[in-house]
Enzyme design. Sequence first.
Site, short mmCIF file in Angstrom:
data_model
loop_
_atom_site.label_atom_id
_atom_site.label_comp_id
_atom_site.label_asym_id
_atom_site.label_seq_id
_atom_site.Cartn_x
_atom_site.Cartn_y
_atom_site.Cartn_z
N ARG A 33 0.84 -1.20 0.00
CA ARG A 33 0.00 0.00 0.00
C ARG A 33 0.88 1.25 0.00
O ARG A 33 2.06 1.20 0.29
CB ARG A 33 -0.89 0.02 1.25
N LYS A 87 1.84 1.73 7.44
CA LYS A 87 2.15 0.94 8.64
C LYS A 87 3.09 1.69 9.57
O LYS A 87 3.72 2.68 9.19
CB LYS A 87 2.78 -0.41 8.24
N TYR A 110 -0.79 4.19 10.80
CA TYR A 110 -1.14 3.21 11.83
C TYR A 110 0.07 3.03 12.73
O TYR A 110 1.21 2.94 12.24
CB TYR A 110 -1.48 1.84 11.20
N HIS A 150 -0.52 1.19 16.28
CA HIS A 150 -0.83 0.02 17.12
C HIS A 150 0.20 -0.11 18.24
O HIS A 150 0.81 -1.17 18.44
CB HIS A 150 -0.86 -1.26 16.28
N GLU A 158 -5.56 4.48 13.82
CA GLU A 158 -6.50 3.54 14.43
C GLU A 158 -7.23 4.08 15.65
O GLU A 158 -8.17 3.46 16.13
CB GLU A 158 -5.80 2.21 14.79
N ASP A 168 -2.75 -7.03 15.23
CA ASP A 168 -2.09 -5.71 15.26
C ASP A 168 -2.25 -5.04 16.61
O ASP A 168 -1.50 -4.13 16.94
CB ASP A 168 -2.55 -4.81 14.11
N1 NAI Z 1 -4.36 -7.74 10.83
C1 NAI Z 1 -4.73 -6.77 10.01
O1 NAI Z 1 -4.20 -6.63 8.92
C2 NAI Z 1 -5.82 -5.85 10.39
C3 NAI Z 1 -6.26 -5.82 11.68
N2 NAI Z 1 -7.32 -5.06 12.06
C4 NAI Z 1 -7.71 -5.14 13.47
O2 NAI Z 1 -8.89 -5.90 13.67
C5 NAI Z 1 -9.40 -5.59 14.95
C6 NAI Z 1 -10.91 -5.38 14.89
O3 NAI Z 1 -11.19 -4.16 14.24
P1 NAI Z 1 -12.68 -3.65 13.98
O4 NAI Z 1 -13.56 -4.75 13.55
O5 NAI Z 1 -12.56 -2.46 13.11
O6 NAI Z 1 -13.11 -3.17 15.44
P2 NAI Z 1 -14.57 -2.78 15.92
O7 NAI Z 1 -14.41 -1.83 17.03
O8 NAI Z 1 -15.46 -2.45 14.78
O9 NAI Z 1 -15.13 -4.18 16.50
C7 NAI Z 1 -14.62 -4.77 17.63
C8 NAI Z 1 -15.73 -5.56 18.29
O10 NAI Z 1 -15.15 -6.33 19.34
C9 NAI Z 1 -16.13 -6.43 20.35
N3 NAI Z 1 -15.51 -6.90 21.58
C10 NAI Z 1 -14.73 -6.23 22.47
N4 NAI Z 1 -14.38 -7.03 23.48
C11 NAI Z 1 -14.93 -8.26 23.20
C12 NAI Z 1 -14.95 -9.52 23.88
N5 NAI Z 1 -14.34 -9.70 25.04
N6 NAI Z 1 -15.63 -10.54 23.30
C13 NAI Z 1 -16.25 -10.37 22.13
N7 NAI Z 1 -16.29 -9.21 21.46
C14 NAI Z 1 -15.64 -8.17 21.99
C15 NAI Z 1 -16.71 -5.02 20.41
O11 NAI Z 1 -17.96 -5.00 21.08
C16 NAI Z 1 -16.82 -4.69 18.93
O12 NAI Z 1 -18.09 -5.02 18.40
C17 NAI Z 1 -8.60 -4.37 15.42
O13 NAI Z 1 -7.59 -4.76 16.30
C18 NAI Z 1 -8.02 -3.85 14.14
O14 NAI Z 1 -6.87 -3.07 14.35
C19 NAI Z 1 -7.98 -4.27 11.16
C20 NAI Z 1 -7.57 -4.22 9.85
C21 NAI Z 1 -6.41 -4.96 9.37
C1 PYR Z 2 -5.25 -1.74 10.34
C2 PYR Z 2 -4.00 -2.36 9.94
O1 PYR Z 2 -3.26 -2.80 10.78
C3 PYR Z 2 -3.66 -2.48 8.56
O2 PYR Z 2 -4.43 -2.06 7.70
O3 PYR Z 2 -2.57 -2.99 8.25
#
Ligand code: NAI
Ligand code: PYR
Length: 370
Positions: free
Chosen positions: A15, A75, A94, A96, A118, A270
Amino acid sequence: MIIGVPKEIKNNENRVALTPAGATEFRKHGHTVYVQTEAGKGSGFSDELYTEAGAVILSTIEEVYGIAEMIIKVKEPIASEYELINEDQLLFTYFHFASSEPLTHAMISRKAVCLAYETVEKTDRSLPLLVPMSEVAGRMAVQEGAKYLEKPMGGFGILLGGVAGVKPANVLVLGGGIVGTQSAKMASGLGANVTIVDISLPRLRYLEDIMPANVDTVMSNEYNIRELVKSANLIIGGVLIPGAKAPSLITRDMLKLMKPGTVMVDVAIDQGGCFETSKATTHEDPIYEVDGVVHYCVANMPGAVPYTSTLALTNATLPYALQLANQGWRLACSKNEELLKGLNVVNGKIVFKGVSDAWNLPYTDVKELF
Ligand SMILES: NC(=O)C1=CN([C@@H]2O[C@H](COP(=O)(O)OP(=O)(O)OC[C@H]3O[C@@H](n4cnc5c(N)ncnc54)[C@H](O)[C@@H]3O)[C@@H](O)[C@H]2O)C=CC1
Ligand SMILES: CC(=O)C(=O)O
Ligand SMILES: [Mg+2]
């Protein structure tokens, strides 16, 4: 303002933080944009397109960091970039922080101003600069999960949707936010049996309403998760406590309850990951196995689909980046609460509670710095 756009150097990160369309907008507002050569190549944007848009191409990352007042990235800076960062330089990317103590210490010692995509937050508590990449990663989690469920890839050998006369796979989604919703849509569309768990009852109620009949919702607690992992073929981790370390919802002892060849995709990696056995991996070497369970923990999943991700990300970041360039970070953050929430580390001080808590470091109220 002088804006710098370095080429991303994280593993397989294709990206770029600014498109030629974005460079045009900066130029129209009187700013100067420096782009490192080939920064846009992986996303389909040549140096020539940036030049035509009014940007200046620089040949090295050192030149970009050396000249820019604001660095726009995708990143978090990696170790080789730390020493390039200057005091008072504004970094918009980002970070994190709660998943990396070395990064936190490095940014404190560089005395930069770190505004994290984020944690930029709207008054309705949504995260406008995380949403587009969560949409991508949530959708990708199902693609990747389906791939690693194939026997030659180390998985159980089950087709997500099954076929006539054979049951489909069970997909367990932890967290029903953006990632969880997109994962559930994709997996249910392929015909899998999907269960979403979340701690928010209003969220579960909403999901129950909008999801198709092959999606169930269950309250998140240890007892329910322990039961659900026994029949799951694919588990997707998408929980988030904004800016903080993710909770470990799947503990190591639960792996013994799972079928060998179960695949776990920890999108929340992340923020440190929501499985106790998670450790960050790369697109080059994305999976590893613990107790017969395949773990996929790539921290920059959207980096693998840069044509989609760069446009989706920059659609969201550009208006904020323009505010920062037009007004400087102090004025922009004092006028816009959403941007204020993005400040994590400012001139050597941690101003985001989730980060100071994660590493037991002192917290400073951001208002003291204005
Ligand atoms: N690995 C990657 O490349 C990427 C990672 N991410 C990550 O994914 C993660 C999720 O992001 P989003 O969906 O945007 O967040 P979001 O805030 O939309 O959703 C998170 C959900 O987790 C729930 N939650 C919190 N504690 C909980 C628990 N103990 N049990 C069950 N549910 C619980 C919340 O109520 C919420 O609905 C973040 O850490 C984000 O940074 C996002 C994009 C890319
Ligand atoms: C959100 C994040 O970690 C990514 O887009 O790589
Ligand atoms: Mg239903």
